[in-house]
Every structure is written in structure tokens, then in C-alpha cells.
Write an enzyme that holds these catalytic residues in place. Structure first.
Site, PDB file in Angstrom:
ATOM      1  N   ASN A  88       0.887  -1.168   0.000  1.00  0.00           N
ATOM      2  CA  ASN A  88       0.000   0.000   0.000  1.00  0.00           C
ATOM      3  C   ASN A  88       0.921   1.212   0.000  1.00  0.00           C
ATOM      4  OD1 ASN A  88      -1.775   2.054   0.536  1.00  0.00           O
ATOM      5  ND2 ASN A  88      -2.346   1.338   2.601  1.00  0.00           N
TER       6      ASN A  88
ATOM      7  N   LYS B 149       0.269   4.242  -0.345  1.00  0.00           N
ATOM      8  CA  LYS B 149      -0.328   5.454   0.253  1.00  0.00           C
ATOM      9  C   LYS B 149      -0.039   6.681  -0.622  1.00  0.00           C
ATOM     10  CE  LYS B 149      -0.231   3.234   4.732  1.00  0.00           C
ATOM     11  NZ  LYS B 149      -0.166   3.363   6.188  1.00  0.00           N
TER      12      LYS B 149
ATOM     13  N   HIS C 254      -9.628   1.279   4.749  1.00  0.00           N
ATOM     14  CA  HIS C 254      -8.361   1.466   5.458  1.00  0.00           C
ATOM     15  C   HIS C 254      -8.571   2.424   6.628  1.00  0.00           C
ATOM     16  CE1 HIS C 254      -4.250   2.667   6.332  1.00  0.00           C
ATOM     17  NE2 HIS C 254      -3.898   1.513   5.800  1.00  0.00           N
TER      18      HIS C 254
ATOM     19  N   GLU D 149      -6.911   4.817   7.678  1.00  0.00           N
ATOM     20  CA  GLU D 149      -6.687   6.244   7.383  1.00  0.00           C
ATOM     21  C   GLU D 149      -7.915   6.847   6.703  1.00  0.00           C
ATOM     22  OE1 GLU D 149      -2.894   5.642   5.463  1.00  0.00           O
ATOM     23  OE2 GLU D 149      -2.095   5.023   7.404  1.00  0.00           O
TER      24      GLU D 149
ATOM     25  N   GLU E  67      -5.656  -4.839  10.601  1.00  0.00           N
ATOM     26  CA  GLU E  67      -4.638  -3.831  10.866  1.00  0.00           C
ATOM     27  C   GLU E  67      -4.936  -3.122  12.183  1.00  0.00           C
ATOM     28  OE1 GLU E  67      -2.548  -2.583   6.983  1.00  0.00           O
ATOM     29  OE2 GLU E  67      -4.331  -1.333   7.198  1.00  0.00           O
TER      30      GLU E  67
ATOM     31  N   GLY F  70       2.329   2.318  10.825  1.00  0.00           N
ATOM     32  CA  GLY F  70       3.288   3.405  10.652  1.00  0.00           C
ATOM     33  C   GLY F  70       3.960   3.852  11.935  1.00  0.00           C
TER      34      GLY F  70
ATOM     35  N   SER G 196       3.288  -2.043  10.474  1.00  0.00           N
ATOM     36  CA  SER G 196       4.741  -2.107  10.705  1.00  0.00           C
ATOM     37  C   SER G 196       5.332  -3.478  10.397  1.00  0.00           C
ATOM     38  CB  SER G 196       5.078  -1.672  12.136  1.00  0.00           C
ATOM     39  OG  SER G 196       4.643  -0.336  12.359  1.00  0.00           O
TER      40      SER G 196
ATOM     41  N   GLY H 293       2.689  -1.019   4.349  1.00  0.00           N
ATOM     42  CA  GLY H 293       2.806   0.407   4.019  1.00  0.00           C
ATOM     43  C   GLY H 293       4.261   0.774   3.801  1.00  0.00           C
ATOM     44  N   GLY H 294       4.875   1.327   4.842  1.00  0.00           N
ATOM     45  CA  GLY H 294       6.247   1.842   4.756  1.00  0.00           C
ATOM     46  C   GLY H 294       7.229   0.921   4.051  1.00  0.00           C
TER      47      GLY H 294
HETATM   48  P1  PGA Z   1       2.682   0.302   7.717  1.00  0.00           P
HETATM   49  O1  PGA Z   1       1.221   0.513   7.062  1.00  0.00           O
HETATM   50  O2  PGA Z   1       3.221  -0.974   7.136  1.00  0.00           O
HETATM   51  O3  PGA Z   1       3.462   1.513   7.266  1.00  0.00           O
HETATM   52  O4  PGA Z   1       2.494   0.241   9.185  1.00  0.00           O
HETATM   53  C1  PGA Z   1       0.337  -0.555   6.872  1.00  0.00           C
HETATM   54  C2  PGA Z   1      -0.947  -0.055   6.265  1.00  0.00           C
HETATM   55  O5  PGA Z   1      -1.425   1.013   6.650  1.00  0.00           O
HETATM   56  O6  PGA Z   1      -1.527  -0.701   5.378  1.00  0.00           O
END
Ligand code: PGA
Length: 252
Positions: A10, A12, A97, A99, A169, A175, A215, A236-237
Site C-alpha cells: 500500500n 499510500k 483502510h 486512514e 490492521e 506506521g 509495521s 505500508g512503509g
Molecule cells: P505500515 O502501514 O506498514 O506503514 O504500518 C500498513 C498499512 O497502513 O496498510
């Protein structure tokens, strides 16, 4: 039937078009290293979809989008429809998601409308659920996940549910570098499968992949992916570096 392992990046709100193309090329170049039972997905922003689609075409890497609107078309300024995603070569769409829920007014009801619309257009929804830190501390983890899950799948048939992917999640792990322990993740995901069993029966619940997200990195992926009810990751990251993204898949 063994569940597939689904590893989805993802991206983002990161990467310009040329940067996204570069990252997609790097992922494709390393994709053959991932075990054969892993499905790989990259999810860039809308404006990068068509260019990234060209890079991943004919490879084992599939294209995902980060959201979509539930209506067919019309006066919905700024929104993107399921048909538009399909026309851009998209196969998966991340829905609900945290967010989106936190910053853009996503509710269980809008997740449900989007999930139904995605299925209608043969897109595979990646339905995200997960509790806030305060909810976990108040021992409401299962309650929240059950509510979000039942909300998202309201009115969806077993046949359609079997085509979906779920991402668990825990919001406090996204994050933040605070990964859930393997026990916390497994416990929540086993509960999610139990809820699915109640809704659709064991046969359907057993084939729906449940990803962990929050994470996830190459160094913690193996332990998470070894759990019975953890069937992949929403990353994500760490998906912004091809080496880390594929490094996570290597843990499968
Ligand atoms: P992250 O994000 O791996 O940066 O924690 C995961 C996500 O929001 O899908």
C-alpha cells in the site's frame, strides 16, 4: 484447499508517476524470488495506475488501488469508480483502510457499499478492519473487529465473500514501528475467522486470506506469517523499497 498468501504493498500518498514506475520495475525484477504460493500486489495512487499497469502487465505482480467510490458514475467530484479502476488494469482494491476511516469519514456503511460495488465489477476487495489503541486497552478488540466485519459484509453472499481478502490492521501498529506480537495478531485473526465462520460457514471462512498489517518488515514477517490465521500482509512503509517488500514475501 490451502489458502493463498497475499502480500500487498500500500504505497499510500507516496511516489510521483516516474518514481512509481521505477519502484514497480524494481518489484517486478525481484518478484521471482518470492515463493510460488504468494500473490504479490502493488497499490500506487490513482494517477500512477495506468503507467504501473504497463510495468506489471504479464508478470506475477498484480495491480491494486487504494480506494474507490461506490456509485457507477456521475457528479462525485474527485472520486474514482470501479469501472475506471478495471479499465486501468486494476485487480484489487483496498477498502476501509483506517486512514480513510480516521481522516475521510469512512464508515462501516460506506465500506459495505464499496465492497458490494467492487465485487459487482469483479474487483477483489481487500477489506480492512482493526481496533484503535484505546479500544484494545478497553478490551474491545474483538467487539470492534466483529462490528467492522459484519458491517462490511452486510448483504454479501457466501459466494462473493469467498472472493475477498481481509486485512487485520491494529491501528496502533500502523506506521508506528509498534508491530503487534505474533500472539496478538494470531488471536485477533483467529477471532475474525470465527466471525466469518458464523456468517458463511467453515468452508468459506477457511479460504478467505486474512492479512496482517501494521509495521510489517522483513525481520518480523516470518514469525507473523508462520501463524495459522495470518495469510499475508498489507504493507505500508516497507513496500516503498522493493527489497524490503520482497523480503517480507520471502518470509512466507
Ligand atoms: P505500515 O502501514 O506498514 O506503514 O504500518 C500498513 C498499512 O497502513 O496498510
Amino acid at each position: 484447499m490451502a489458502r493463498r498468501i497475499v502480500i500487498a504493498g500500500n504505497w499510500k500518498m507516496n511516489k510521483t508517476v516516474s518514481e512509481a514506475v521505477e519502484l514497480a520495475k524494481a518489484v517486478v525484477a525481484k518478484a521471482s524470488e518470492a515463493p510460488a504460493n504468494v500473490d504479490l500486489i502493488v497499490s500506487p495512487t490513482y494517477v500512477c495506475l495506468t503507467e504501473v499497469a504497463k510495468v506489471v502487465a504479464g508478470t506475477r505482480v498484480a495491480l491494486g488501488a487504494q480506494d474507490m467510490h461506490w456509485e457507477e458514475s456521475g457528479a462525485f467530484t474527485g472520486k474514482i469508480s470501479a469501472a475506471m479502476l478495471v479499465s486501468a488494469g486494476v485487480k484489487y482494491v483496498i477498502l476501509g483502510h483506517s486512514e480513510q476511516r480516521q481522516y475521510f469519514g469512512e464508515t462501516d456503511e460506506t465500506v459495505n457499499k464499496k465492497t458490494r460495488q467492487a465485487l459487482k465489477h469483479n474487483l477483489i476487495p481487500i477489506v480492512c478492519v482493526g481496533e484503535l489503541l484505546a479500544e484494545r486497552e478497553a478490551a474491545k478488540t474483538n467487539e470492534v473487529n466483529e462490528r467492522q466485519l459484519k458491517g462490511a459484509y452486510a448483504g454479501i453472499s457466501a459466494e462473493d465473500a469467498a472472493k475477498t481478502v481481509i486485512a487485520y490492521e491494529p491501528v496502533w501498529a500502523i506506521g508506528t514501528g509498534k508491530v503487534a506480537t505474533v500472539e496478538q495478531a494470531q488471536e485477533a485473526q483467529a477471532f475474525i475467522r470465527k466471525v466469518l465462520t458464523g456468517l458463511y460457514g467453515a468452508a468459506v471462512a477457511e479460504i478467505i486470506p486474512i492479512q496482517y498489517g501494521g509495521s510489517m518488515k522483513p525481520d518480523n514477517a516470518k514469525g507473523l506469517l508462520a501463524q495459522k490465521d495470518i495469510d499475508g500482509g498489507l504493507i505500508g512503509g516497507a513496500s516503498l523499497k522493493a527489497e524490503d517488500f520482497i523480503g517480507i514475501a520471502l518470509g512466507a
